[in-house]
Design a protein around this motif. Structure first.
Motif, PDB file in Angstrom:
ATOM      1  N   ARG A  76       0.729  -1.505  -0.136  1.00  0.00           N
ATOM      2  CA  ARG A  76      -0.020  -0.221   0.060  1.00  0.00           C
ATOM      3  C   ARG A  76       0.418   1.853  -0.354  1.00  0.00           C
ATOM      4  NH1 ARG A  76      -2.877  -2.549   3.848  1.00  0.00           N
ATOM      5  NH2 ARG A  76      -2.082  -1.468   5.021  1.00  0.00           N
ATOM      6  N   LYS A  77       2.195   1.362   1.107  1.00  0.00           N
ATOM      7  CA  LYS A  77       3.032   2.683   1.147  1.00  0.00           C
ATOM      8  C   LYS A  77       3.591   2.374  -0.153  1.00  0.00           C
ATOM      9  CE  LYS A  77       7.038   4.356   3.311  1.00  0.00           C
ATOM     10  NZ  LYS A  77       8.143   4.633   1.983  1.00  0.00           N
ATOM     11  N   ASN A  78       3.642   1.595  -0.972  1.00  0.00           N
ATOM     12  CA  ASN A  78       4.102   1.880  -2.377  1.00  0.00           C
ATOM     13  C   ASN A  78       3.584   2.688  -3.239  1.00  0.00           C
ATOM     14  OD1 ASN A  78       6.893   0.724  -1.410  1.00  0.00           O
ATOM     15  ND2 ASN A  78       7.001  -1.645  -2.511  1.00  0.00           N
ATOM     16  N   LEU A  79       2.327   1.926  -3.324  1.00  0.00           N
ATOM     17  CA  LEU A  79       1.517   2.537  -4.399  1.00  0.00           C
ATOM     18  C   LEU A  79       0.739   3.530  -4.271  1.00  0.00           C
ATOM     19  CD1 LEU A  79      -0.578   2.040  -6.831  1.00  0.00           C
ATOM     20  CD2 LEU A  79      -2.360   1.316  -4.862  1.00  0.00           C
ATOM     21  N   PHE A  80       0.317   4.105  -2.763  1.00  0.00           N
ATOM     22  CA  PHE A  80      -0.601   5.299  -2.360  1.00  0.00           C
ATOM     23  C   PHE A  80       0.624   6.582  -2.377  1.00  0.00           C
ATOM     24  CE2 PHE A  80      -3.696   1.482  -1.499  1.00  0.00           C
ATOM     25  CZ  PHE A  80      -5.238   2.320  -2.497  1.00  0.00           C
ATOM     26  N   GLU A  81       1.904   6.304  -1.785  1.00  0.00           N
ATOM     27  CA  GLU A  81       2.825   7.184  -1.780  1.00  0.00           C
ATOM     28  C   GLU A  81       2.336   8.276  -3.406  1.00  0.00           C
ATOM     29  OE1 GLU A  81       6.947   5.106  -3.453  1.00  0.00           O
ATOM     30  OE2 GLU A  81       6.443   5.915  -1.110  1.00  0.00           O
ATOM     31  N   LYS A  82       2.215   7.726  -3.985  1.00  0.00           N
ATOM     32  CA  LYS A  82       2.009   8.827  -5.092  1.00  0.00           C
ATOM     33  C   LYS A  82       1.290   9.332  -5.124  1.00  0.00           C
ATOM     34  CE  LYS A  82       3.745   4.578  -7.957  1.00  0.00           C
ATOM     35  NZ  LYS A  82       4.694   3.726  -6.680  1.00  0.00           N
ATOM     36  N   LEU A  83       0.016   9.470  -4.099  1.00  0.00           N
ATOM     37  CA  LEU A  83      -1.054  10.244  -3.963  1.00  0.00           C
ATOM     38  C   LEU A  83      -1.016  11.264  -2.767  1.00  0.00           C
ATOM     39  CD1 LEU A  83      -4.179   7.794  -4.178  1.00  0.00           C
ATOM     40  CD2 LEU A  83      -3.074   9.015  -6.059  1.00  0.00           C
ATOM     41  N   THR A  84      -1.354  11.986  -2.771  1.00  0.00           N
ATOM     42  CA  THR A  84      -0.760  13.338  -2.127  1.00  0.00           C
ATOM     43  C   THR A  84      -1.516  13.360  -1.077  1.00  0.00           C
ATOM     44  OG1 THR A  84      -2.696  14.619  -3.133  1.00  0.00           O
ATOM     45  CG2 THR A  84      -0.491  15.031  -3.886  1.00  0.00           C
ATOM     46  N   ASP A  85      -2.007  13.792   0.439  1.00  0.00           N
ATOM     47  CA  ASP A  85      -2.472  13.075   1.169  1.00  0.00           C
ATOM     48  C   ASP A  85      -4.197  13.821   0.931  1.00  0.00           C
ATOM     49  OD1 ASP A  85      -0.337  12.654   2.818  1.00  0.00           O
ATOM     50  OD2 ASP A  85       0.031  14.559   3.532  1.00  0.00           O
ATOM     51  N   GLU A  86      -3.808  14.744   0.138  1.00  0.00           N
ATOM     52  CA  GLU A  86      -5.594  14.915  -0.640  1.00  0.00           C
ATOM     53  C   GLU A  86      -6.211  14.216  -1.059  1.00  0.00           C
ATOM     54  OE1 GLU A  86      -7.961  18.489  -2.345  1.00  0.00           O
ATOM     55  OE2 GLU A  86      -6.150  18.754  -2.105  1.00  0.00           O
ATOM     56  N   GLU A  87      -5.736  13.521  -2.053  1.00  0.00           N
ATOM     57  CA  GLU A  87      -5.835  12.852  -3.021  1.00  0.00           C
ATOM     58  C   GLU A  87      -6.400  11.225  -1.891  1.00  0.00           C
ATOM     59  OE1 GLU A  87      -4.065  13.869  -6.594  1.00  0.00           O
ATOM     60  OE2 GLU A  87      -2.546  13.010  -5.592  1.00  0.00           O
ATOM     61  N   ARG A  88      -5.370  10.992  -0.987  1.00  0.00           N
ATOM     62  CA  ARG A  88      -5.275   9.764  -0.279  1.00  0.00           C
ATOM     63  C   ARG A  88      -7.070   9.586   0.478  1.00  0.00           C
ATOM     64  NH1 ARG A  88       0.271   9.091  -0.107  1.00  0.00           N
ATOM     65  NH2 ARG A  88       0.063  10.845   1.919  1.00  0.00           N
TER      66      ARG A  88
END
Length: 141
Positions: free
Chosen positions: A113-125
């Motif tokens: 999850r970290k590897n995938l979602f680190e590409k998103l900003t906090d707001e996008e997450r």
């Protein structure tokens, strides 16, 4: 900008899900699928359970649950228990080895999850969490 059809949206969601499953299977390397881990997680969360209840909770068919549980029992990740009052009732329960495996799976899942979602900003997450929460709520109604 062209509006996406429902089919393009579903396909896009499927692509992300399939990618996650493939990456997780490569990382986990335990000859078990995600469905096996979901069964173990259910047992960890709910304690001993009848296979039919597990199947219903996870949206699986009883024959699928039978197949999954057989492998879990073979690998000594779960055991079958017979009800003391009615020997026709069988329960599944998680073993210590199964608990250790769940812990490992969760750690690997966090990395994925970290590897995938680190590409998103906090707001996008947060938006993604909100959207999936809303969709899940509408499905459960």
């Amino acid at each position: 900008m062209k509006e996406k059809t429902i089919f393009e949206l579903i396909h896009s969601m499927d692509q992300v899900t399939n990618h996650l499953i493939i990456q997780w299977n490569k990382m986990f390397n335990e000859s078990l699928g995600i469905s096996h881990i979901l069964v173990l997680a259910h047992l960890k969360e709910n304690g001993k359970s009848r296979p039919s209840d597990i199947a219903r909770a996870l949206g699986l068919t009883p024959p699928t649950l039978t197949h999954l549980s057989e492998k879990l029992v073979q690998k000594k990740l779960a055991t079958r228990l017979v009800d003391d009052n009615d020997r026709r009732i069988i329960y599944l329960t998680i073993t210590d080895k199964g608990l250790d495996l769940i812990k490992k799976a969760q750690e690997e899942g966090k990395t994925l999850r970290k590897n995938l979602f680190e590409k998103l900003t906090d707001e996008e997450r947060q938006q993604l969490l909100s959207i999936y929460g809303k969709l899940n709520d509408s499905i459960r109604k």
